[in-house]
Write an enzyme that holds these catalytic residues in place. Structure first.
Site, PDB file in Angstrom:
ATOM      1  N   GLU A 114       0.843  -1.205   0.000  1.00 17.55           N
ATOM      2  CA  GLU A 114       0.000   0.000   0.000  1.00 17.55           C
ATOM      3  C   GLU A 114       0.874   1.250   0.000  1.00 17.55           C
ATOM      4  O   GLU A 114       2.023   1.192   0.403  1.00 17.55           O
ATOM      5  CB  GLU A 114      -0.846   0.035   1.292  1.00 17.55           C
ATOM      6  CG  GLU A 114      -1.644  -1.202   1.512  1.00 17.55           C
ATOM      7  CD  GLU A 114      -2.431  -1.155   2.824  1.00 17.55           C
ATOM      8  OE1 GLU A 114      -2.321  -0.154   3.562  1.00 17.55           O
ATOM      9  OE2 GLU A 114      -3.149  -2.122   3.092  1.00 17.55           O
ATOM     10  N   LYS A 116       2.270   4.545   1.657  1.00 19.31           N
ATOM     11  CA  LYS A 116       2.369   5.035   3.039  1.00 19.31           C
ATOM     12  C   LYS A 116       2.005   6.517   2.998  1.00 19.31           C
ATOM     13  O   LYS A 116       2.792   7.358   2.548  1.00 19.31           O
ATOM     14  CB  LYS A 116       3.767   4.836   3.609  1.00 19.31           C
ATOM     15  CG  LYS A 116       3.837   5.203   5.078  1.00 19.31           C
ATOM     16  CD  LYS A 116       5.118   4.730   5.718  1.00 19.31           C
ATOM     17  CE  LYS A 116       5.080   4.930   7.216  1.00 19.31           C
ATOM     18  NZ  LYS A 116       4.874   6.317   7.634  1.00 19.31           N
ATOM     19  N   ASP A 118       1.342  10.235   3.956  1.00 12.85           N
ATOM     20  CA  ASP A 118       2.089  11.089   4.877  1.00 12.85           C
ATOM     21  C   ASP A 118       1.165  12.127   5.500  1.00 12.85           C
ATOM     22  O   ASP A 118       1.091  13.264   5.051  1.00 12.85           O
ATOM     23  CB  ASP A 118       3.238  11.763   4.115  1.00 12.85           C
ATOM     24  CG  ASP A 118       4.262  12.343   5.066  1.00 12.85           C
ATOM     25  OD1 ASP A 118       4.150  12.103   6.283  1.00 12.85           O
ATOM     26  OD2 ASP A 118       5.176  13.034   4.586  1.00 12.85           O
ATOM     27  N   TYR A 221      -6.866   2.656   6.001  1.00 12.01           N
ATOM     28  CA  TYR A 221      -5.904   1.603   5.664  1.00 12.01           C
ATOM     29  C   TYR A 221      -5.967   0.399   6.593  1.00 12.01           C
ATOM     30  O   TYR A 221      -5.357  -0.616   6.326  1.00 12.01           O
ATOM     31  CB  TYR A 221      -4.470   2.140   5.601  1.00 12.01           C
ATOM     32  CG  TYR A 221      -4.019   2.894   6.832  1.00 12.01           C
ATOM     33  CD1 TYR A 221      -3.892   2.273   8.063  1.00 12.01           C
ATOM     34  CD2 TYR A 221      -3.706   4.252   6.749  1.00 12.01           C
ATOM     35  CE1 TYR A 221      -3.484   2.973   9.182  1.00 12.01           C
ATOM     36  CE2 TYR A 221      -3.304   4.954   7.860  1.00 12.01           C
ATOM     37  CZ  TYR A 221      -3.185   4.311   9.078  1.00 12.01           C
ATOM     38  OH  TYR A 221      -2.799   4.988  10.180  1.00 12.01           O
ATOM     39  N   LYS A 318      10.496   3.081   3.182  1.00  5.34           N
ATOM     40  CA  LYS A 318      10.507   4.523   2.919  1.00  5.34           C
ATOM     41  C   LYS A 318      11.206   4.872   1.610  1.00  5.34           C
ATOM     42  O   LYS A 318      12.139   4.198   1.200  1.00  5.34           O
ATOM     43  CB  LYS A 318      11.248   5.232   4.071  1.00  5.34           C
ATOM     44  CG  LYS A 318      10.583   5.093   5.416  1.00  5.34           C
ATOM     45  CD  LYS A 318       9.495   6.132   5.539  1.00  5.34           C
ATOM     46  CE  LYS A 318       9.207   6.437   6.969  1.00  5.34           C
ATOM     47  NZ  LYS A 318       9.587   7.707   7.445  1.00  5.34           N
ATOM     48  N   CYS A 412      40.842  35.606   2.383  1.00  9.23           N
ATOM     49  CA  CYS A 412      40.360  34.670   3.397  1.00  9.23           C
ATOM     50  C   CYS A 412      39.392  35.419   4.332  1.00  9.23           C
ATOM     51  O   CYS A 412      39.716  36.502   4.809  1.00  9.23           O
ATOM     52  CB  CYS A 412      41.540  34.123   4.191  1.00  9.23           C
ATOM     53  SG  CYS A 412      41.045  33.265   5.682  1.00  9.23           S
ATOM     54  N   CYS A 415      41.348  35.879   7.950  1.00  2.03           N
ATOM     55  CA  CYS A 415      42.527  36.728   8.187  1.00  2.03           C
ATOM     56  C   CYS A 415      42.712  37.806   7.126  1.00  2.03           C
ATOM     57  O   CYS A 415      43.647  38.604   7.223  1.00  2.03           O
ATOM     58  CB  CYS A 415      43.773  35.857   8.269  1.00  2.03           C
ATOM     59  SG  CYS A 415      44.139  35.042   6.704  1.00  2.03           S
ATOM     60  N   CYS A 430      43.829  29.549   1.670  1.00  2.00           N
ATOM     61  CA  CYS A 430      44.508  30.589   2.435  1.00  2.00           C
ATOM     62  C   CYS A 430      45.822  29.980   2.904  1.00  2.00           C
ATOM     63  O   CYS A 430      45.836  28.893   3.479  1.00  2.00           O
ATOM     64  CB  CYS A 430      43.637  30.971   3.640  1.00  2.00           C
ATOM     65  SG  CYS A 430      44.537  31.940   4.866  1.00  2.00           S
ATOM     66  N   CYS A 435      46.693  32.157  10.293  1.00  2.00           N
ATOM     67  CA  CYS A 435      45.265  32.481  10.115  1.00  2.00           C
ATOM     68  C   CYS A 435      44.484  31.874  11.280  1.00  2.00           C
ATOM     69  O   CYS A 435      44.573  30.662  11.531  1.00  2.00           O
ATOM     70  CB  CYS A 435      44.780  31.916   8.784  1.00  2.00           C
ATOM     71  SG  CYS A 435      42.982  31.919   8.639  1.00  2.00           S
TER      72      CYS A 435
HETATM   73  S1  IVH Z   1      -0.753   0.402   8.918  1.00  2.00           S
HETATM   74  C1  IVH Z   1       0.078  -1.679  12.618  1.00  2.00           C
HETATM   75  N1  IVH Z   1      -0.916   1.423   6.536  1.00  2.00           N
HETATM   76  O1  IVH Z   1       2.198   5.165   9.200  1.00  2.00           O
HETATM   77  C2  IVH Z   1      -0.039  -1.015  11.341  1.00  2.00           C
HETATM   78  N2  IVH Z   1      -0.112   2.802   8.291  1.00  2.00           N
HETATM   79  O2  IVH Z   1       4.281   4.252  11.608  1.00  2.00           O
HETATM   80  C3  IVH Z   1       0.029   0.438  11.475  1.00  2.00           C
HETATM   81  N3  IVH Z   1       0.456   5.069   7.605  1.00  2.00           N
HETATM   82  O3  IVH Z   1       0.776   5.735  12.318  1.00  2.00           O
HETATM   83  C4  IVH Z   1      -0.559   1.201  10.449  1.00  2.00           C
HETATM   84  N4  IVH Z   1      -0.094   4.846   5.489  1.00  2.00           N
HETATM   85  O4  IVH Z   1      -0.363   6.827  10.378  1.00  2.00           O
HETATM   86  C5  IVH Z   1      -0.579   1.640   7.815  1.00  2.00           C
HETATM   87  N5  IVH Z   1      -1.114   2.200   4.366  1.00  2.00           N
HETATM   88  C6  IVH Z   1      -0.798   2.409   5.642  1.00  2.00           C
HETATM   89  C7  IVH Z   1      -0.327   3.663   6.096  1.00  2.00           C
HETATM   90  C8  IVH Z   1       0.025   3.808   7.439  1.00  2.00           C
HETATM   91  C9  IVH Z   1       0.369   5.686   6.429  1.00  2.00           C
HETATM   92  C10 IVH Z   1       0.959   5.712   8.843  1.00  2.00           C
HETATM   93  C11 IVH Z   1       0.071   5.565  10.026  1.00  2.00           C
HETATM   94  C12 IVH Z   1       0.924   5.025  11.144  1.00  2.00           C
HETATM   95  C13 IVH Z   1       2.304   5.174  10.596  1.00  2.00           C
HETATM   96  C14 IVH Z   1       3.127   3.965  10.993  1.00  2.00           C
END
Ligand code: IVH
Length: 675
Positions: A114, A116, A118, A221, A318, A412, A415, A430, A435
């Site tokens: 999935e 992640k 932000d 999610y 990440k 420099c 100095c 320099c 210096c």
């Molecule tokens: S699963 C136990 N799925 O990432 C599973 N988290 O450090 C925990 N987040 O606090 C969450 N996208 O806010 C999950 N597709 C996704 C996510 C997701 C963003 C965030 C969430 C959580 C942090 C995990």
């Protein structure tokens, strides 16, 4: 009559919720904005005319209510865990294999990948289909009750069609689309640094009427507590279930015809997906900072459980942070230990990969001219992992037409003596030995961790002694003991700490030769070269007697290095410094058996060992280490080589995917091997 009106109100509400879902979740509105407004207006009018049909769960009630003084705390029925992070596709393979190990299987496992998101985590509780609670993650155990605010989020349904469930807890991310964030920020005096901060600030507003004005969205999610038996068996089924419940998700979201989600049991496919999404991420309307890899089968998830605060069955993968744009406020010039002038970019504070950056590297002066970087420009900053941020390029479209090209300094900054441009090195230097900047940097290097490593001798103390002219060169450090009475008189110096500092200095009079060489800060002679010299020559006398040819022949010594070292060793001032230090009874400490290297042939090699060896693993490990290598237990980003014995394990396949060098002992031809 009343019954008819009640039905009309209810049908308007579900119609509006349906259009909200089409608009915000599916991004596929079926009616025009104008028709939507008409429906909405009709509902509001009916609710006003017949207040007996008013309901807090009506979509008309997403406007916020009176401010509160603080948020109440709420305990999560099931703790909200966080995720373990990994930063490279190789680590994702590690995670895949670890999961197989936990499940004691070598068979492929199905994972659901999935985006992640932000933003800020939020848990919504639906009681008999009605939104009755909304909580932030907090410390994972207790969060803040932000129901009034969550109710105002445009795509959060106040009511869902799942009435057979007593309690349904949905978890997801609250976020702000990038363009919504930009337009919000443009109207605010106190601006948010990024969409995530704007989201957090908006969700945690005590006045929910303010939240209602903020362009927040929510995408689910995962789930918390669900009162009935689960009607889905996997994470992917759960997400499909969201469609039935009309809860916002991103399953149908497409970018360049690609989905952000993937169900697969192939590690290679996971990596491909990672690379694809990483490339596309800048084109997304919202920010994602990586992928989340989840073991798909919920029964298997429960089987392996979690470790401290993170599930064993999921891992965040990440992305490398992207470039961000900010203003170059100034180019400051610093004089270093060797006299080299370095330009440093001073920036308008900006967040890159979770860190606020105000300063970045500009490489060298020629680079500034080549890229035509000017003070006042909008510049792209790049930061990968823990690497120092650097100025990548200029956004010329934003350049002030009146700006002037950058002028390379002639003097420099410390100095004021005229600097010299080195022919081959594109470096300004320099050459004034007195210096103040050079003196300070040289001494700072002399006492640093990898050199004399004098405990309790910080930069501030050093600066103080230099300003008082008590320390002008290295020997003065060891003469400080004669000034004890004067030191304790200084502000911030006590008898006890001064005695301790002087004792530490005295203790370091016995020093390993390689450290002493390194401490002298000879041009081109870093830590590794110092070790080579220390091992080869053992003392100053033989080093001073070394010919240029002898130095050139040392392993990893190029002509330039050898020549520069030779010149330094011949110079009277350098010889004089060493003599002065020797007179002060600085002696060479014996190198411990462990640090004694047989050779440095494997310096910078990072090994992982797999398979069997007739002499055993620990023998092989010691052998590699004695030749300067580092040995690790598992394959990581840092690994450079896989050393294979008989019947190599699964690491071989993985190392091949990672493109590592695969070798056996014969290939290495290292010293000390008794084979
Ligand atoms: S699963 C136990 N799925 O990432 C599973 N988290 O450090 C925990 N987040 O606090 C969450 N996208 O806010 C999950 N597709 C996704 C996510 C997701 C963003 C965030 C969430 C959580 C942090 C995990």
């Amino acid at each position: 009559m009343n019954e008819k009106i009640k039905l009309k109100v209810e049908s308007l509400r579900s119609e509006i919720e349906k259009h909200n879902y089409n608009y915000f979740v599916l991004a596929a509105p079926e009616i025009s904005d104008h028709s939507y407004d008409q429906l909405f207006q009709e509902l509001v009018e009916l609710e006003n005319k017949y207040p007996e049909f008013k309901s807090t769960f009506s979509p008309s009630q997403k406007v916020g209510s009176l401010p509160i003084s603080s948020f109440s705390k709420t305990t999560h029925k099931i703790p909200m865990l966080s995720l373990q992070n990994s930063y490279s596709p190789e680590e994702a393979i590690d995670f895949y294999e670890r999961t197989q190990k936990f499940l004691k299987t070598t068979k492929p496992l199905e994972f659901f990948i999935e985006p992640k998101l932000d933003g800020v985590a939020l848990e919504l509780t639906y009681t008999k289909g009605k939104l009755t609670s909304a909580a932030t993650r907090g410390n994972g155990i207790t969060g803040e009750m932000v129901l009034e605010n969550a109710r105002t989020i445009s795509n959060v349904p106040l009511e869902i069609p799942s009435t057979d469930l007593e309690i349904l807890q949905i978890r997801g991310e609250t976020l702000m689309f990038k363009d919504d964030f930009e337009s919000l920020n443009s109207n605010l005096d106190k601006k948010f640094a990024n969409p995530r901060n704007a989201t957090a600030g908006s969700l945690r507003q005590l006045d929910s009427r303010v939240t209602a004005q903020r362009p927040l969205r929510f995408y689910a999610y995962s789930f918390g507590f669900i009162s009935n038996n689960l009607s889905f068996k996997s994470q992917s089924d759960f997400l499909f279930k969201l469609k039935e419940w009309k809860i916002p998700h991103l399953l149908d979201f497409k970018i360049a015809k690609s989905s952000l989600y993937l169900k697969t049991n192939s590690p290679t496919k996971i990596i491909e997906h990672y690379k694809k999404v990483e490339k596309l991420r800048n084109n997304l309307p919202f920010e994602i900072d990586g992928l989340v890899i989840k073991l798909n089968d919920i029964e298997l998830q429960n089987k392996i459980g979690f470790i401290s605060r993170s599930p064993r069955w999921a891992s965040a993968l990440k992305f490398t942070p992207t470039k961000v744009l900010t203003q170059l406020l100034d180019i400051q010039v610093q004089t270093g230990r060797t006299g080299a002038l370095t330009p440093v970019a001073k920036l308008a504070p900006v967040e890159v990969g979770g860190v606020i950056v105000q300063q970045a590297s500009l490489h060298n002066f020629l680079e500034i001219i080549r890229k035509d970087i000017r003070i006042g420009d909008q510049v792209f900053i790049e930061r990968a992992g823990d690497v120092i941020p650097k100025v990548d390029s200029v956004d010329f479209s934003k350049r002030n037409p009146k700006s002037l090209p950058y002028q390379i300094p002639m003097c420099c900054p410390s100095c004021n003596v005229t600097v010299k441009l080195e022919e081959d090195e594109s470096i300004l230097r320099c050459e004034n030995p007195t210096c103040p900047a050079i003196v300070y940097e040289k001494l700072k290097h002399f006492i640093s961790k990898k050199a004399f490593d004098i405990d309790g001798f910080g930069k501030q103390k050093l600066k103080r002694f230099i300003d008082l002219k008590w320390i002008l060169d290295p020997k003065d450090i060891f003469l400080l003991k004669n000034k004890k009475e004067l030191i304790v008189e200084l502000d911030g110096f006590q008898e006890k700490s001064t005695t301790k500092l002087l004792e530490q200095i005295e203790k370091k009079k016995s020093i390993q030769f390689s450290r002493w060489i390194f401490a002298m800060g000879i041009r081109h002679i870093g830590e590794t070269a110092s070790k080579t010299l220390g091992e080869h020559f053992q003392n100053w006398e033989s080093l001073f007697n070394a010919s240029l040819e002898e130095l050139t022949e040392l392993s990893d010594f190029g002509d330039k290095m050898a020549k520069s070292l030779f010149e330094t060793l011949q110079s009277a001032s350098f010889k004089n410094q060493i003599e002065e230090l020797t007179k002060l009874e600085l002696t060479l400490a014996k190198v411990g058996a462990k640090q004694q290297l047989t050779s440095t042939a494997l310096e910078n090699h990072v090994f992982v060992i797999t398979g069997g060896f007739s002499k055993g693993r620990s023998y092989i490990q010691t052998l590699l280490e004695e030749n300067g290598a580092q040995v690790q237990k598992s394959l990581t980003k840092k690994t450079t080589h896989l050393l294979c014995g008989e019947k190599p394990g699964s690491k071989l396949k993985k190392a091949q995917t990672m493109g590592l060098k695969i070798c056996n002992l014969e290939d290495l031809k290292i010293k000390g091997d008794q084979y």
